[in-house]
Motif scaffolding. Structure first.
Motif, mmCIF file in Angstrom:
data_model
loop_
_atom_site.group_PDB
_atom_site.id
_atom_site.type_symbol
_atom_site.label_atom_id
_atom_site.label_comp_id
_atom_site.label_asym_id
_atom_site.label_seq_id
_atom_site.Cartn_x
_atom_site.Cartn_y
_atom_site.Cartn_z
ATOM 1 N N MET A 1 0.836 -1.214 0.000
ATOM 2 C CA MET A 1 0.000 0.000 0.000
ATOM 3 C C MET A 1 0.865 1.255 0.000
ATOM 4 N N GLN A 2 1.982 1.194 0.714
ATOM 5 C CA GLN A 2 2.910 2.330 0.731
ATOM 6 C C GLN A 2 3.385 2.637 -0.688
ATOM 7 N N GLU A 3 3.739 1.600 -1.414
ATOM 8 C CA GLU A 3 4.206 1.795 -2.791
ATOM 9 C C GLU A 3 3.110 2.462 -3.634
ATOM 10 N N ALA A 4 1.887 1.956 -3.503
ATOM 11 C CA ALA A 4 0.789 2.496 -4.314
ATOM 12 C C ALA A 4 0.489 3.949 -3.950
ATOM 13 N N LEU A 5 0.561 4.264 -2.668
ATOM 14 C CA LEU A 5 0.289 5.650 -2.235
ATOM 15 C C LEU A 5 1.397 6.580 -2.725
ATOM 16 N N ALA B 1 0.979 7.348 -6.204
ATOM 17 C CA ALA B 1 -0.076 8.360 -6.388
ATOM 18 C C ALA B 1 0.389 9.747 -5.922
ATOM 19 N N GLY B 2 1.639 9.854 -5.500
ATOM 20 C CA GLY B 2 2.200 11.172 -5.178
ATOM 21 C C GLY B 2 2.126 11.572 -3.716
ATOM 22 N N LEU B 3 1.798 10.630 -2.840
ATOM 23 C CA LEU B 3 1.668 10.971 -1.418
ATOM 24 C C LEU B 3 2.938 10.628 -0.640
ATOM 25 N N ASP B 4 3.111 11.299 0.490
ATOM 26 C CA ASP B 4 4.183 10.936 1.425
ATOM 27 C C ASP B 4 3.616 9.910 2.387
ATOM 28 N N VAL B 5 4.351 8.858 2.610
ATOM 29 C CA VAL B 5 3.821 7.742 3.406
ATOM 30 C C VAL B 5 4.899 7.174 4.323
ATOM 31 N N ARG B 6 4.496 6.736 5.480
ATOM 32 C CA ARG B 6 5.392 5.969 6.344
ATOM 33 C C ARG B 6 4.653 4.721 6.810
ATOM 34 N N VAL B 7 5.376 3.606 6.846
ATOM 35 C CA VAL B 7 4.842 2.401 7.480
ATOM 36 C C VAL B 7 5.481 2.308 8.852
ATOM 37 N N GLN B 8 4.659 2.075 9.870
ATOM 38 C CA GLN B 8 5.177 1.832 11.221
ATOM 39 C C GLN B 8 4.683 0.462 11.675
ATOM 40 N N GLU C 1 14.870 -3.079 8.749
ATOM 41 C CA GLU C 1 15.318 -2.942 7.357
ATOM 42 C C GLU C 1 14.154 -2.563 6.432
ATOM 43 N N ILE C 2 12.944 -2.738 6.914
ATOM 44 C CA ILE C 2 11.776 -2.582 6.033
ATOM 45 C C ILE C 2 10.977 -1.313 6.319
ATOM 46 N N CYS C 3 10.823 -0.997 7.589
ATOM 47 C CA CYS C 3 9.964 0.130 7.940
ATOM 48 C C CYS C 3 10.305 0.641 9.342
ATOM 49 N N GLU C 4 9.664 1.757 9.697
ATOM 50 C CA GLU C 4 9.846 2.284 11.052
ATOM 51 C C GLU C 4 9.133 1.375 12.053
ATOM 52 N N SER C 5 9.551 1.472 13.309
ATOM 53 C CA SER C 5 8.790 0.828 14.370
ATOM 54 C C SER C 5 7.710 1.803 14.834
ATOM 55 N N TYR C 6 6.651 1.255 15.393
ATOM 56 C CA TYR C 6 5.574 2.128 15.861
ATOM 57 C C TYR C 6 6.030 2.970 17.044
ATOM 58 N N ILE C 7 6.003 4.251 16.854
ATOM 59 C CA ILE C 7 6.257 5.195 17.957
ATOM 60 C C ILE C 7 5.141 6.230 17.870
ATOM 61 N N TYR C 8 4.325 6.245 18.881
ATOM 62 C CA TYR C 8 3.107 7.045 18.852
ATOM 63 C C TYR C 8 3.360 8.523 18.534
ATOM 64 N N ARG C 9 4.345 9.119 19.210
ATOM 65 C CA ARG C 9 4.599 10.556 19.001
ATOM 66 C C ARG C 9 5.122 10.815 17.583
ATOM 67 N N ARG C 10 5.877 9.868 17.072
ATOM 68 C CA ARG C 10 6.405 10.033 15.721
ATOM 69 C C ARG C 10 5.272 9.910 14.689
ATOM 70 N N ALA C 11 4.357 8.990 14.956
ATOM 71 C CA ALA C 11 3.209 8.828 14.062
ATOM 72 C C ALA C 11 2.420 10.133 13.980
ATOM 73 N N ILE C 12 2.234 10.773 15.120
ATOM 74 C CA ILE C 12 1.460 12.025 15.141
ATOM 75 C C ILE C 12 2.181 13.114 14.336
ATOM 76 N N ARG C 13 3.497 13.180 14.460
ATOM 77 C CA ARG C 13 4.266 14.179 13.683
ATOM 78 C C ARG C 13 4.085 13.940 12.189
ATOM 79 N N PHE D 1 -0.143 1.550 9.728
ATOM 80 C CA PHE D 1 0.269 0.821 10.933
ATOM 81 C C PHE D 1 0.252 -0.678 10.627
ATOM 82 N N GLY D 2 1.434 -1.295 10.640
ATOM 83 C CA GLY D 2 1.538 -2.715 10.307
ATOM 84 C C GLY D 2 1.709 -3.582 11.542
ATOM 85 N N ALA D 3 1.582 -4.893 11.338
ATOM 86 C CA ALA D 3 1.792 -5.915 12.369
ATOM 87 C C ALA D 3 0.768 -5.856 13.499
#
Ligand code: UDP
Length: 241
Positions: free
Chosen positions: A88-92, A95-102, A109-121, A131-133
């Motif tokens: 989904m990240q690739e598809a977004l 489509a021209g969007l900025d995306v992060r997977v947590q 090696e694949i994505c960020e870990s979930y950090i609540y404050r970082r997600a909000i930023r 939000f994965g896993a």
């Protein structure tokens, strides 16, 4: 600290990505969902996403014959949700969007870990956060993970995006007299005959007064109209804020 802008958590099942194949990931569907999400971002709506893993593996089914233990099967299911999140990240991005997977499970090696404050930023900066896993714990579902993340990020609502336009009193595919329920209380949603989300997810939403909006994601423009207040296109559990 959290902005007053509209912030939503969109949850859809892994099966939604499979399309007619019934398994795997259909890039046409990814593209369609990406364009729907882009219209939300263009309208200044902050978007978090949780995707299930049922198109790849479900813990209960994988553990059915007793060879694979349930706990391992559930971890396999959680990894499946990360595969969908990366797709989904690739598809977004396409489509021209900025995306992060947590991810709730560290996969550095694949994505960020979930950090609540970082997600909000990320959300405040207009990035879509996937939000994965799940919750990171076996014996839970991605519906519960989505509800939890929605509450954590202070979303105005969780949107359970499905193939039907809301919640019915009985299965509309089996009963011609099935009635759509426009609004429901959390208690009604907990009734076993009503299929909204699993009880853990609904109880969490109830305790935190998080509205659950059930709608059809496959009609172009639906998500945006619903977030902008069109209640005719969905069913709402709890009160919209
Ligand atoms: N899962 C889990 N903990 C979680 C979320 C998911 O163990 O917090 C596992 C569980 O095995 C589940 C699978 O991941 O069957 C895929 O998630 P789900 O069944 O919710 O996907 P969906 O039906 O929405 O595609």
């Amino acid at each position: 600290m959290q902005s007053k802008r509209s912030r939503v958590l969109v949850k859809f099942s892994g099966e939604a990505l499979a399309g007619e194949n019934g398994f795997g990931i259909d890039t046409k569907i990814l593209g369609f969902i990406a364009s729907e999400i882009r219209s939300l971002v263009e309208n200044k709506i902050e978007v978090g996403i949780v995707i299930g893993g049922g198109n790849i593996i479900r813990g209960v089914s994988a553990a059915q014959d007793g060879v694979i233990r349930r706990t391992s099967a559930d971890y396999m299911g959680m990894l499946a949700t990360v595969i969908n999140a990366v797709a989904m990240q690739e598809a977004l991005e396409h489509a021209g969007l900025d995306v992060r997977v947590q991810s709730a499970i560290e996969l550095k090696e694949i994505c960020e870990s979930y950090i609540y404050r970082r997600a909000i930023r990320h959300l405040e900066k207009g990035r879509v956060v996937i939000f994965g896993a799940g919750t990171g714990n076996p014996f839970f579902t991605t519906d519960t993970a989505a509800t939890l993340r929605a509450i954590e990020i202070g979303a105005n609502m969780i949107i359970k995006a499905t193939k039907v336009d809301g919640v019915y009193d009985k299965d509309p595919n089996k009963f011609s007299d099935a009635k759509k329920l426009d609004t429901l209380s959390y208690e009604e949603a907990l009734d076993d005959r009503i299929k909204v989300m699993d009880d853990t997810a609904i109880a969490l939403a109830k305790d935190n007064r998080l509205p659950i909006v059930v709608c059809n994601m496959f009609k172009a423009g639906n998500l945006l109209k619903i977030i902008q207040g069109d209640n005719g296109l969905c069913s709402v559990v709890g009160q919209r804020q």
